[in-house]
Design a protein around this motif. Structure first.
Motif, PDB file in Angstrom:
ATOM      1  N   LEU A 270       0.827  -1.210   0.000  1.00 35.64           N
ATOM      2  CA  LEU A 270       0.000   0.000   0.000  1.00 35.64           C
ATOM      3  C   LEU A 270       0.863   1.262   0.000  1.00 35.64           C
ATOM      4  CD1 LEU A 270      -2.841  -1.107   2.434  1.00 35.64           C
ATOM      5  CD2 LEU A 270      -3.000  -0.764  -0.039  1.00 35.64           C
ATOM      6  N   TYR A 271       1.978   1.210   0.713  1.00 37.93           N
ATOM      7  CA  TYR A 271       2.887   2.356   0.707  1.00 37.93           C
ATOM      8  C   TYR A 271       3.493   2.556  -0.688  1.00 37.93           C
ATOM      9  CZ  TYR A 271       6.860   5.366   1.602  1.00 37.93           C
ATOM     10  OH  TYR A 271       7.767   6.382   1.546  1.00 37.93           O
ATOM     11  N   GLN A 272       3.916   1.461  -1.316  1.00 37.11           N
ATOM     12  CA  GLN A 272       4.480   1.549  -2.671  1.00 37.11           C
ATOM     13  C   GLN A 272       3.469   2.171  -3.631  1.00 37.11           C
ATOM     14  OE1 GLN A 272       7.684   0.780  -3.477  1.00 37.11           O
ATOM     15  NE2 GLN A 272       7.932   0.388  -1.305  1.00 37.11           N
ATOM     16  N   TYR A 273       2.237   1.741  -3.488  1.00 40.03           N
ATOM     17  CA  TYR A 273       1.187   2.261  -4.369  1.00 40.03           C
ATOM     18  C   TYR A 273       0.938   3.742  -4.103  1.00 40.03           C
ATOM     19  CZ  TYR A 273      -3.343   3.077  -6.403  1.00 40.03           C
ATOM     20  OH  TYR A 273      -4.368   3.612  -7.129  1.00 40.03           O
ATOM     21  N   ALA A 274       0.875   4.123  -2.826  1.00 39.06           N
ATOM     22  CA  ALA A 274       0.551   5.506  -2.471  1.00 39.06           C
ATOM     23  C   ALA A 274       1.632   6.482  -2.902  1.00 39.06           C
ATOM     24  CB  ALA A 274       0.331   5.610  -0.962  1.00 39.06           C
TER      25      ALA A 274
ATOM     26  N   ASP B 194      -5.661 -12.772  -0.188  1.00 37.83           N
ATOM     27  CA  ASP B 194      -6.204 -14.072   0.165  1.00 37.83           C
ATOM     28  C   ASP B 194      -6.732 -13.982   1.589  1.00 37.83           C
ATOM     29  OD1 ASP B 194      -6.793 -16.758   0.499  1.00 37.83           O
ATOM     30  OD2 ASP B 194      -4.720 -17.361   0.805  1.00 37.83           O
ATOM     31  N   ALA B 195      -7.977 -14.384   1.807  1.00 37.34           N
ATOM     32  CA  ALA B 195      -8.597 -14.275   3.136  1.00 37.34           C
ATOM     33  C   ALA B 195      -7.850 -15.107   4.182  1.00 37.34           C
ATOM     34  CB  ALA B 195     -10.055 -14.716   3.064  1.00 37.34           C
ATOM     35  N   ARG B 196      -7.179 -16.167   3.766  1.00 35.23           N
ATOM     36  CA  ARG B 196      -6.451 -17.015   4.710  1.00 35.23           C
ATOM     37  C   ARG B 196      -4.983 -16.613   4.870  1.00 35.23           C
ATOM     38  NH1 ARG B 196      -8.373 -22.995   3.141  1.00 35.23           N
ATOM     39  NH2 ARG B 196      -8.163 -22.206   1.045  1.00 35.23           N
ATOM     40  N   MET B 197      -4.627 -15.459   4.303  1.00 34.20           N
ATOM     41  CA  MET B 197      -3.285 -14.885   4.431  1.00 34.20           C
ATOM     42  C   MET B 197      -2.184 -15.793   3.889  1.00 34.20           C
ATOM     43  SD  MET B 197      -3.377 -13.020   8.084  1.00 34.20           S
ATOM     44  CE  MET B 197      -4.771 -12.078   8.620  1.00 34.20           C
ATOM     45  N   ARG B 198      -2.469 -16.475   2.790  1.00 38.96           N
ATOM     46  CA  ARG B 198      -1.455 -17.319   2.157  1.00 38.96           C
ATOM     47  C   ARG B 198      -0.733 -16.610   1.021  1.00 38.96           C
ATOM     48  NH1 ARG B 198      -4.607 -23.092   1.938  1.00 38.96           N
ATOM     49  NH2 ARG B 198      -4.620 -23.406   4.176  1.00 38.96           N
ATOM     50  N   SER B 199      -1.390 -15.605   0.433  1.00 35.25           N
ATOM     51  CA  SER B 199      -0.749 -14.875  -0.657  1.00 35.25           C
ATOM     52  C   SER B 199      -1.367 -13.491  -0.806  1.00 35.25           C
ATOM     53  CB  SER B 199      -0.872 -15.645  -1.973  1.00 35.25           C
ATOM     54  OG  SER B 199      -2.211 -15.646  -2.410  1.00 35.25           O
ATOM     55  N   ILE B 200      -0.617 -12.620  -1.448  1.00 37.12           N
ATOM     56  CA  ILE B 200      -1.085 -11.281  -1.775  1.00 37.12           C
ATOM     57  C   ILE B 200      -0.341 -10.856  -3.034  1.00 37.12           C
ATOM     58  CG2 ILE B 200       0.631 -10.111  -0.340  1.00 37.12           C
ATOM     59  CD1 ILE B 200      -1.589  -8.049   0.365  1.00 37.12           C
ATOM     60  N   SER B 201      -1.005 -10.092  -3.879  1.00 36.33           N
ATOM     61  CA  SER B 201      -0.321  -9.620  -5.085  1.00 36.33           C
ATOM     62  C   SER B 201      -0.814  -8.232  -5.455  1.00 36.33           C
ATOM     63  CB  SER B 201      -0.523 -10.590  -6.252  1.00 36.33           C
ATOM     64  OG  SER B 201      -1.861 -10.595  -6.669  1.00 36.33           O
ATOM     65  N   GLY B 202       0.030  -7.523  -6.163  1.00 35.00           N
ATOM     66  CA  GLY B 202      -0.312  -6.184  -6.607  1.00 35.00           C
ATOM     67  C   GLY B 202       0.439  -5.836  -7.873  1.00 35.00           C
ATOM     68  N   LYS B 203      -0.066  -4.854  -8.597  1.00 33.68           N
ATOM     69  CA  LYS B 203       0.592  -4.379  -9.819  1.00 33.68           C
ATOM     70  C   LYS B 203       1.273  -3.055  -9.515  1.00 33.68           C
ATOM     71  CE  LYS B 203      -2.112  -6.479 -13.482  1.00 33.68           C
ATOM     72  NZ  LYS B 203      -1.111  -7.178 -14.237  1.00 33.68           N
ATOM     73  N   TYR B 204       2.522  -2.956  -9.932  1.00 33.09           N
ATOM     74  CA  TYR B 204       3.329  -1.768  -9.726  1.00 33.09           C
ATOM     75  C   TYR B 204       4.208  -1.583 -10.945  1.00 33.09           C
ATOM     76  CZ  TYR B 204       1.502  -2.390  -5.115  1.00 33.09           C
ATOM     77  OH  TYR B 204       0.635  -2.537  -4.068  1.00 33.09           O
ATOM     78  N   GLY B 205       5.166  -0.668 -10.877  1.00 30.96           N
ATOM     79  CA  GLY B 205       6.017  -0.453 -12.030  1.00 30.96           C
ATOM     80  C   GLY B 205       7.273   0.327 -11.710  1.00 30.96           C
ATOM     81  N   PHE B 206       8.155   0.370 -12.679  1.00 32.54           N
ATOM     82  CA  PHE B 206       9.390   1.143 -12.603  1.00 32.54           C
ATOM     83  C   PHE B 206       9.756   1.604 -14.010  1.00 32.54           C
ATOM     84  CE2 PHE B 206      10.497  -3.367 -12.781  1.00 32.54           C
ATOM     85  CZ  PHE B 206      11.325  -3.420 -13.891  1.00 32.54           C
ATOM     86  N   TYR B 207      10.671   2.553 -14.079  1.00 37.18           N
ATOM     87  CA  TYR B 207      11.109   3.098 -15.363  1.00 37.18           C
ATOM     88  C   TYR B 207      12.512   2.616 -15.698  1.00 37.18           C
ATOM     89  CZ  TYR B 207       7.264   6.437 -15.274  1.00 37.18           C
ATOM     90  OH  TYR B 207       6.027   7.014 -15.255  1.00 37.18           O
TER      91      TYR B 207
ATOM     92  N   THR C  96       3.576  -7.555 -12.020  1.00 37.63           N
ATOM     93  CA  THR C  96       2.763  -8.092 -10.936  1.00 37.63           C
ATOM     94  C   THR C  96       3.696  -8.729  -9.925  1.00 37.63           C
ATOM     95  OG1 THR C  96       0.921  -8.549 -12.437  1.00 37.63           O
ATOM     96  CG2 THR C  96       0.921  -9.713 -10.325  1.00 37.63           C
ATOM     97  N   LEU C  97       3.582  -8.315  -8.675  1.00 37.83           N
ATOM     98  CA  LEU C  97       4.349  -8.910  -7.587  1.00 37.83           C
ATOM     99  C   LEU C  97       3.405  -9.795  -6.787  1.00 37.83           C
ATOM    100  CD1 LEU C  97       6.861  -9.176  -5.758  1.00 37.83           C
ATOM    101  CD2 LEU C  97       6.040  -7.169  -4.520  1.00 37.83           C
ATOM    102  N   THR C  98       3.723 -11.079  -6.722  1.00 45.04           N
ATOM    103  CA  THR C  98       2.936 -12.043  -5.963  1.00 45.04           C
ATOM    104  C   THR C  98       3.806 -12.603  -4.846  1.00 45.04           C
ATOM    105  OG1 THR C  98       1.732 -12.645  -7.969  1.00 45.04           O
ATOM    106  CG2 THR C  98       1.550 -14.153  -6.096  1.00 45.04           C
ATOM    107  N   VAL C  99       3.279 -12.570  -3.627  1.00 43.48           N
ATOM    108  CA  VAL C  99       4.025 -13.079  -2.475  1.00 43.48           C
ATOM    109  C   VAL C  99       3.204 -14.204  -1.852  1.00 43.48           C
ATOM    110  CG1 VAL C  99       5.192 -12.496  -0.325  1.00 43.48           C
ATOM    111  CG2 VAL C  99       4.915 -10.743  -2.091  1.00 43.48           C
ATOM    112  N   ASN C 100       3.801 -15.389  -1.765  1.00 47.00           N
ATOM    113  CA  ASN C 100       3.176 -16.556  -1.145  1.00 47.00           C
ATOM    114  C   ASN C 100       3.849 -16.803   0.199  1.00 47.00           C
ATOM    115  OD1 ASN C 100       1.383 -17.330  -3.327  1.00 47.00           O
ATOM    116  ND2 ASN C 100       3.251 -17.768  -4.447  1.00 47.00           N
ATOM    117  N   PHE C 101       3.047 -17.051   1.232  1.00 45.61           N
ATOM    118  CA  PHE C 101       3.555 -17.171   2.591  1.00 45.61           C
ATOM    119  C   PHE C 101       3.415 -18.580   3.135  1.00 45.61           C
ATOM    120  CE2 PHE C 101       1.832 -12.913   2.010  1.00 45.61           C
ATOM    121  CZ  PHE C 101       2.934 -12.140   2.322  1.00 45.61           C
TER     122      PHE C 101
END
Length: 197
Positions: free
Chosen positions: A56-60, A82-95, A116-121
């Motif tokens: 959220l900070y990266q996005y903001a 993921d409601a069970r906190m197994r993964s989260i992903s977001g779209k971001y970018g760089f130049y 797309t950054l996907t993090v599996n826990f």
């Protein structure tokens, strides 16, 4: 003498093609993907919370919303939880920036790379994966011959991969940006939110 010349030529051609930089691809799909597994002695729920705050900070703090309209009512559209906190992903970018035409550095071009950054826990470990990399550039490059949007895999093609600006600027900058993404994520998960709540 001819045999020695041809042998030298063959070795130099082989070494040139062998040493060219390429992006790593996922074998089944052929798509560019960067994976990293890290160990952190924390429960899965805490790693998930720290990662979400970091995303959220990266996005903001990014300026990409101005160009791609990826929020709805102030919330990122491309943040998948993921409601069970197994993964989260977001779209971001760089130049990435590189000289065009004569490589003199007088004319620079900027390309935005969205990923797309996907993090599996798992308990005490997480895997981060940067994938689905798309390049956005201006229509004016090379008299409009290149499309304004294309996949990063395009730079692995024979025609583009051998170009100097791809070898010297694009591939090293993308690899460095991905390395920094993995390092920043790891640091934030391990030490807590280093940015702001």
């Amino acid at each position: 003498m001819k045999k020695l010349f041809f042998l030298t030529l063959l070795i130099s051609v082989f070494s040139y093609t062998y040493t060219q930089l390429r992006f790593p691809t996922d074998d089944p799909s052929g798509k560019v993907a960067f994976k990293k597994t890290s160990t952190v002695i924390l429960p899965r729920s805490e790693m998930y919370k720290r990662t979400k705050n970091w995303l959220l900070y990266q996005y903001a703090t990014s300026k990409f919303e101005d160009y791609f309209n990826i929020s709805k009512k102030g919330k990122p559209v491309y943040l998948a939880e993921d409601a069970r906190m197994r993964s989260i992903s977001g779209k971001y970018g760089f130049y990435v920036m590189y000289p065009v035409e004569d490589l003199s550095g007088l004319n620079m071009e900027q390309t935005f790379v969205m990923y797309t950054l996907t993090v599996n826990f798992k308990d005490s470990a997480f895997e981060s994966k940067v994938s689905d990399l798309k390049c956005f550039t201006t229509n004016t490059s090379r008299n409009g011959m290149r499309p304004p949007q294309f996949d990063l895999e395009t730079y692995n093609s024979v025609q583009l991969n051998r170009l100097d600006h791809v070898q010297q600027y694009i591939i090293p900058q993308v690899m460095n940006s991905v390395r920094k993404i993995h390092e920043d994520l790891y640091r934030n998960i391990r030490y807590g939110n280093l940015t702001s709540e």
